[in-house]
Every structure is written in structure tokens, then in C-alpha cells.
Write an enzyme that holds these catalytic residues in place. Structure first.
Site, PDB file in Angstrom:
ATOM      1  N   ASP A  71       0.819  -1.217   0.000  1.00  8.64           N
ATOM      2  CA  ASP A  71       0.000   0.000   0.000  1.00  8.64           C
ATOM      3  C   ASP A  71       0.848   1.261   0.000  1.00  8.64           C
ATOM      4  OD1 ASP A  71       0.951  -0.446   2.578  1.00  8.64           O
ATOM      5  OD2 ASP A  71      -1.019  -0.791   3.454  1.00  8.64           O
ATOM      6  N   ASN A 139      -7.391  -2.986  14.533  1.00 11.42           N
ATOM      7  CA  ASN A 139      -8.798  -3.302  14.246  1.00 11.42           C
ATOM      8  C   ASN A 139      -8.912  -4.484  13.284  1.00 11.42           C
ATOM      9  OD1 ASN A 139      -7.963  -2.197  11.833  1.00 11.42           O
ATOM     10  ND2 ASN A 139      -9.434  -0.505  11.809  1.00 11.42           N
ATOM     11  N   HIS A 141      -7.209  -4.861  10.418  1.00 14.21           N
ATOM     12  CA  HIS A 141      -6.988  -4.604   8.987  1.00 14.21           C
ATOM     13  C   HIS A 141      -5.699  -5.252   8.504  1.00 14.21           C
ATOM     14  CE1 HIS A 141      -4.860  -0.551   9.981  1.00 14.21           C
ATOM     15  NE2 HIS A 141      -3.957  -1.266   9.360  1.00 14.21           N
ATOM     16  N   GLU A 146      -9.754  -2.009   5.573  1.00 12.70           N
ATOM     17  CA  GLU A 146     -10.367  -1.782   6.871  1.00 12.70           C
ATOM     18  C   GLU A 146     -11.539  -2.745   7.089  1.00 12.70           C
ATOM     19  OE1 GLU A 146      -8.835   0.021   8.896  1.00 12.70           O
ATOM     20  OE2 GLU A 146      -8.360   2.029   8.179  1.00 12.70           O
TER      21      GLU A 146
HETATM   22  C1  GLP Z   1      -0.592   0.138   8.598  1.00  9.75           C
HETATM   23  C2  GLP Z   1      -0.252  -0.674   7.354  1.00  9.75           C
HETATM   24  C3  GLP Z   1      -0.411  -2.156   7.584  1.00  9.75           C
HETATM   25  C4  GLP Z   1       0.223  -2.548   8.894  1.00  9.75           C
HETATM   26  C5  GLP Z   1      -0.505  -1.874  10.027  1.00  9.75           C
HETATM   27  C6  GLP Z   1       0.064  -2.185  11.399  1.00  9.75           C
HETATM   28  O1  GLP Z   1      -1.845   0.683   8.611  1.00  9.75           O
HETATM   29  N1  GLP Z   1      -0.992  -0.278   6.209  1.00  9.75           N
HETATM   30  O2  GLP Z   1       0.170  -2.870   6.495  1.00  9.75           O
HETATM   31  O3  GLP Z   1       0.175  -3.945   9.071  1.00  9.75           O
HETATM   32  O4  GLP Z   1      -0.458  -0.479   9.853  1.00  9.75           O
HETATM   33  O5  GLP Z   1       1.141  -1.360  11.669  1.00  9.75           O
HETATM   34  P1  GLP Z   1       2.174  -1.545  12.846  1.00  9.75           P
HETATM   35  O6  GLP Z   1       3.036  -2.686  12.425  1.00  9.75           O
HETATM   36  O7  GLP Z   1       2.935  -0.258  12.900  1.00  9.75           O
HETATM   37  O8  GLP Z   1       1.404  -1.814  14.057  1.00  9.75           O
END
Ligand code: GLP
Length: 248
Positions: A71, A139, A141, A146
Site C-alpha cells: 500500500d 482493528n 486490517h 479496513e
Molecule cells: C498500517 C499498514 C499495515 C500494517 C498496520 C500495522 O496501517 N498499512 O500494512 O500492518 O499499519 O502497523 P504496525 O506494524 O505499525 O502496528
């Protein structure tokens, strides 16, 4: 149909990073031109650190590897320090022998965002990752899909939830600077990967991890779609796994 997911509970994020690196090396070294799907966020940072350390010690070479990221924020170009392209260059690509032209991240400043999404979805279909690395949002995702995202979704522009904007605001000077939209690989795109490794560390992931593993798959928990994938390995630390019932 639910498939069996391998779940490894390891004592620390460092141990997880080393174990995931071994799995990546073992799988990719058997493939002529491997494709590695990558994620951003803080979770995979240790893994990227281990990949760099291993490379510097004469370990795995990434010369033949292509990478596809999940992304990118809409409106941030690759020179913006909070863009995911910048993150990947800084935290991995600039420190290993991968060819930059073999690294793919959606273009968040494309003039025609819909065309960019279609191009990216085709890129994934044409080059399904041999391994896709995933984190998980608090959440549930995955990428920026989402809760409520269709399991049939392909790459598209998505609106980020307040929860995700808040979670990700720690990387920005203020919450107002967090983009409200992103280009995200869709759930259907992610499921094309030949194998998937999901990493969950820390208590903030505990509820999402329990939901995805122990309840029926449904679109309110995007990560629960992985119950339907044939080759998923989950690595969790004690804090992320503490809500999973012992009998599980
Ligand atoms: C972001 C990314 C995800 C990632 C998530 C968790 O929103 N788009 O790909 O898995 O956050 O992030 P973190 O690893 O910082 O908790």
C-alpha cells in the site's frame, strides 16, 4: 472451507524476526526469480533489520528478487519521509543488493488513481508473491483493508478509519498530517500470494489476533480471510497472543 494455519508463539519480536528471515531464505532460495510481498508499519522493521544484517554478513542476495508492497498513502510521493516508498528505501532497499527497478510500491500521486490501482492489481496477478509478509492493524486490517472491506476487493483507493489514522499518527508531527486515503492492495489480491506470513507483536494486536484466529471468518475482521488461504504462517509474541484460549 477453513484451512489449517501454522501459529508460532515465540518469546520476543527479535526471535520472530530471525525465524521469519529463515523461512524467507529457505523458500526464496529454491525459486529462480522470486517475488517477495512486503509490508510497512513498525512490525516488520526488525525483520528488515535482520535481512540487512544477514546480507552484510554475506548471507542472502536479493539480486534476483522482485518485491511488491501492499500500500501507499494517497498524496505522498516517494520523497516524502512518511511515504511507504521512502520507508522501504530507508529501512531496507538502500541497504541490500536489490535492484530498485525491481521494487514495486503503488504510486500515491498518480494523476489517474483508478488507472494506477488497476495497473497494480494486474502487477500482483501477473507476479503473485511467493511469500507475502503481513502485519495486522489493531482493528484487524491487513494492508489498508479496513473492517467491512469485501473479500473480493482488488487494489483501490480506500478511506482510512479514524482508528487507523490515530494509530498511524505516531509517525507524523500531528494527526492532521496523516493522509485520509491510501491505495491498498485488495483482499483478493493479497490472497493470490502463494504463501503468507503474518506477524503480530504487542498487546495492541491481541484482540485482532484472537478475532482472526478463533472466530468464523467475516468481513468485519479483514485478517480472518486468511483462514481460507492454504499456506499461512502466523508468528506472534506472548503479548499479542495472550487472549487466545489455551485450548486453541
Ligand atoms: C498500517 C499498514 C499495515 C500494517 C498496520 C500495522 O496501517 N498499512 O500494512 O500492518 O499499519 O502497523 P504496525 O506494524 O505499525 O502496528
Amino acid at each position: 472451507m477453513r484451512n489449517i494455519m501454522k501459529v508460532y508463539l515465540l518469546e520476543s519480536p527479535g526471535r520472530i524476526a530471525r525465524a521469519v528471515l529463515e523461512q524467507i531464505k529457505e523458500t526464496l532460495s529454491e525459486i529462480e526469480n522470486p517475488v517477495l510481498g512486503l509490508a510497512t508499519g513498525s512490525t516488520p522493521l526488525r525483520l528488515y533489520g535482520e535481512m540487512i544484517r544477514d546480507y552484510n554478513n554475506g548471507g542472502f542476495s536479493y539480486k534476483k528478487v522482485r518485491t511488491i508492497n501492499l500500500d501507499e498513502y494517497v498524496g505522498l510521493d516517494g520523497s516524502h519521509p512518511q511515504s511507504y516508498r521512502y520507508f522501504m528505501n530507508e529501512n531496507l532497499f538502500d541497504h541490500i543488493d536489490i535492484k530498485k527497478e525491481n521494487t514495486f510500491v503503488p504510486n500515491g500521486v498518480a494523476k489517474d488513481l483508478d488507472a494506477e490501482c488497476q495497473r497494480y492489481s494486474k502487477l500482483v496477478s501477473d507476479n503473485p508473491p511467493d511469500i507475502q509478509i503481513l502485519g495486522i492493524g489493531s482493528n484487524g486490517h491487513i494492508a489498508f483493508n479496513e473492517p467491512g472491506s469485501s473479500f473480493d476487493s482488488t487494489t483501490r483507493v480506500v478511506d482510512l478509519t479514524e482508528n487507523t489514522i490515530k494509530d498511524n499518527s505516531r509517525f507524523f508531527d500531528s494527526i492532521d498530517e496523516v493522509p485520509k486515503q491510501a491505495i491498498s492492495m485488495g483482499i483478493k489480491d493479497i490472497m493470490k500470494a502463494k504463501s503468507i506470513i503474518l506477524i503480530a507483536t504487542g498487546t495492541s494486536k491481541a484482540k485482532a489476533l484472537r478475532r482472526m484466529l478463533t472466530e468464523h471468518y467475516a468481513e468485519d475482521s479483514p485478517a480472518s480471510v486468511l483462514q481460507m488461504h492454504k499456506n499461512v504462517t502466523i508468528y506472534a509474541d506472548e503479548s499479542a497472543a495472550h487472549l487466545i484460549p489455551e485450548a486453541f
